[in-house]
Motif scaffolding. Sequence first.
Motif, short mmCIF file in Angstrom:
data_model
loop_
_atom_site.label_atom_id
_atom_site.label_comp_id
_atom_site.label_asym_id
_atom_site.label_seq_id
_atom_site.Cartn_x
_atom_site.Cartn_y
_atom_site.Cartn_z
N PRO A 170 -46.85 45.37 8.26
CA PRO A 170 -46.24 45.81 9.52
C PRO A 170 -45.81 44.63 10.37
O PRO A 170 -46.44 43.58 10.36
N VAL A 171 -44.71 44.81 11.10
CA VAL A 171 -44.20 43.81 12.03
C VAL A 171 -43.94 44.52 13.36
O VAL A 171 -44.09 45.74 13.46
N TYR A 172 -43.54 43.76 14.37
CA TYR A 172 -43.28 44.38 15.67
C TYR A 172 -42.20 45.46 15.56
O TYR A 172 -42.27 46.49 16.23
N ALA A 173 -41.21 45.21 14.70
CA ALA A 173 -40.13 46.20 14.52
C ALA A 173 -40.63 47.50 13.91
O ALA A 173 -39.94 48.52 13.99
N SER A 174 -41.82 47.48 13.31
CA SER A 174 -42.40 48.72 12.77
C SER A 174 -42.70 49.70 13.91
O SER A 174 -42.52 50.92 13.76
N ASP A 175 -43.16 49.19 15.03
CA ASP A 175 -43.41 50.03 16.19
C ASP A 175 -42.09 50.58 16.76
O ASP A 175 -42.04 51.70 17.28
N ILE A 176 -41.03 49.78 16.68
CA ILE A 176 -39.71 50.23 17.14
C ILE A 176 -39.25 51.42 16.31
O ILE A 176 -38.75 52.42 16.83
N TYR A 177 -39.43 51.33 14.99
CA TYR A 177 -39.05 52.42 14.09
C TYR A 177 -39.82 53.70 14.44
O TYR A 177 -39.23 54.77 14.58
N ALA A 178 -41.13 53.58 14.60
CA ALA A 178 -41.95 54.75 14.91
C ALA A 178 -41.57 55.35 16.26
O ALA A 178 -41.55 56.58 16.42
N LEU A 179 -41.23 54.51 17.23
CA LEU A 179 -40.81 55.01 18.54
C LEU A 179 -39.48 55.74 18.42
O LEU A 179 -39.28 56.79 19.06
N GLY A 180 -38.56 55.21 17.60
CA GLY A 180 -37.29 55.89 17.38
C GLY A 180 -37.47 57.25 16.74
O GLY A 180 -36.84 58.24 17.13
N MET A 181 -38.36 57.33 15.73
CA MET A 181 -38.65 58.60 15.08
C MET A 181 -39.29 59.58 16.07
O MET A 181 -39.03 60.79 16.02
N ILE A 221 -47.52 54.89 16.24
CA ILE A 221 -46.85 55.58 17.34
C ILE A 221 -46.26 56.89 16.83
O ILE A 221 -45.54 56.90 15.83
N LYS A 222 -46.59 57.98 17.49
CA LYS A 222 -46.09 59.31 17.14
C LYS A 222 -46.37 60.24 18.32
O LYS A 222 -47.16 59.89 19.21
N PRO A 223 -45.76 61.42 18.35
CA PRO A 223 -45.95 62.32 19.50
C PRO A 223 -47.41 62.71 19.73
O PRO A 223 -47.82 62.91 20.88
N GLN A 224 -48.19 62.77 18.66
CA GLN A 224 -49.61 63.14 18.79
C GLN A 224 -50.43 62.03 19.43
O GLN A 224 -51.55 62.29 19.89
N ASN A 225 -49.92 60.80 19.45
CA ASN A 225 -50.65 59.67 20.04
C ASN A 225 -50.07 59.23 21.37
O ASN A 225 -50.32 58.12 21.84
N LEU A 226 -49.29 60.12 21.99
CA LEU A 226 -48.73 59.85 23.31
C LEU A 226 -49.14 60.98 24.24
O LEU A 226 -48.81 62.14 24.01
N LEU A 227 -49.88 60.64 25.28
CA LEU A 227 -50.40 61.62 26.22
C LEU A 227 -49.61 61.59 27.52
O LEU A 227 -49.34 60.51 28.05
#
Length: 352
Positions: free
Chosen positions: A223-234, A165-171
């Motif tokens: 990676p765990v589910y919380a890994s996606d939470i971290y990336a979303l926060g960043m 998850i990162k800004p480049q992967n969100l349309l």
Amino acid sequence: MNRFSVQITNVDGLTSQQTQLSQLCGSKQLFRDRYQILGILGRGGFGITFLAKNALLPGNPLCVIKQLCPKASNPQSWQRACDRFEKEAKALGKLGSHSQIPMLLDYFTQNGEFYLVQEYVRGSTLAQEVRRIGPKNEAAIKKFLQELLPVLQYLHKHRVIHRDIKPQNLLCCEDDQRVVLIDFGAVKEELVEACENSINKTPTTNFVGTMGFAPPEQFSLRPVYASDIYALGMTCIYLLTGKGPLEFDYDPNTGEICWQKQVDISDNFAQVLGKMVKIPLAERFKTADDVIKALDQEKYLPNLSNCLATQKLKSKSITQEANQQVYVPPVARTASAIRAWKAKLKETKSLS
């Protein structure tokens, strides 16, 4: 026997092979007798993404073809990669009913390479939006989280970790402004692990993700589910500041980036974001549900504060409520409890 169980006669030559789709860009020749390749959308460490149109369907709808180029060193690792690819492609296909996830239209192998064909979403990435109009404010970020957190709930319910998850992967969809999550890392990670791990199971050092947006456990291939939470926060911090995680200074004691002074947001919302990007898993939000609950509580704090500042219940009215059992709204009851707790805390401090 799966759909990819084929004999590979020249495995070593697969990695250096010129991609057929690159040669077809702008040509009228069809790929797999149906796809006309219009151009390249992007390149990455795991392959190339093409824009194409289906020449066999009415209206020639646009689609995205992702070409993944695994480095298979022997027939055994190739077959293992085939098995992993089919498994992850099927899992990705089950997610396509969600309006914020591109639908998987097809998947196949050809000439030693893997292909995913997905729905094309017309729009711009959030990274492009920030570069064009600048950083977003707190209200916009909260709205963004309200849109994305249910998507994470959906993914994690289906036991899928996005991993990138990162800004480049969100349309931001041009048609209806919905935010769409693209470029899942699960398929890539499975291919890397299958191809890089030899028959002797030598540990691989490759990981799927993006430096700065991926948390430490992802670098350890855990990676765990919380890994996606971290990336979303960043991602939220990027949207607030226009700066990527690697552009910030970091705390040498905790390893966390120093972002708080770069944003103009409320203290309560800063606490929520701060917990999303905690490096220790024990201190980070575990699930999307946890973040949603924290945001809901944060939303009511101003109302509670107003209750504390302006509403004073007289003893007479309290007696009337007790005798007549008058209904008191939950917010007022909570505010009353907080006032009592603060008074008790103040009294304790004065005694000490």
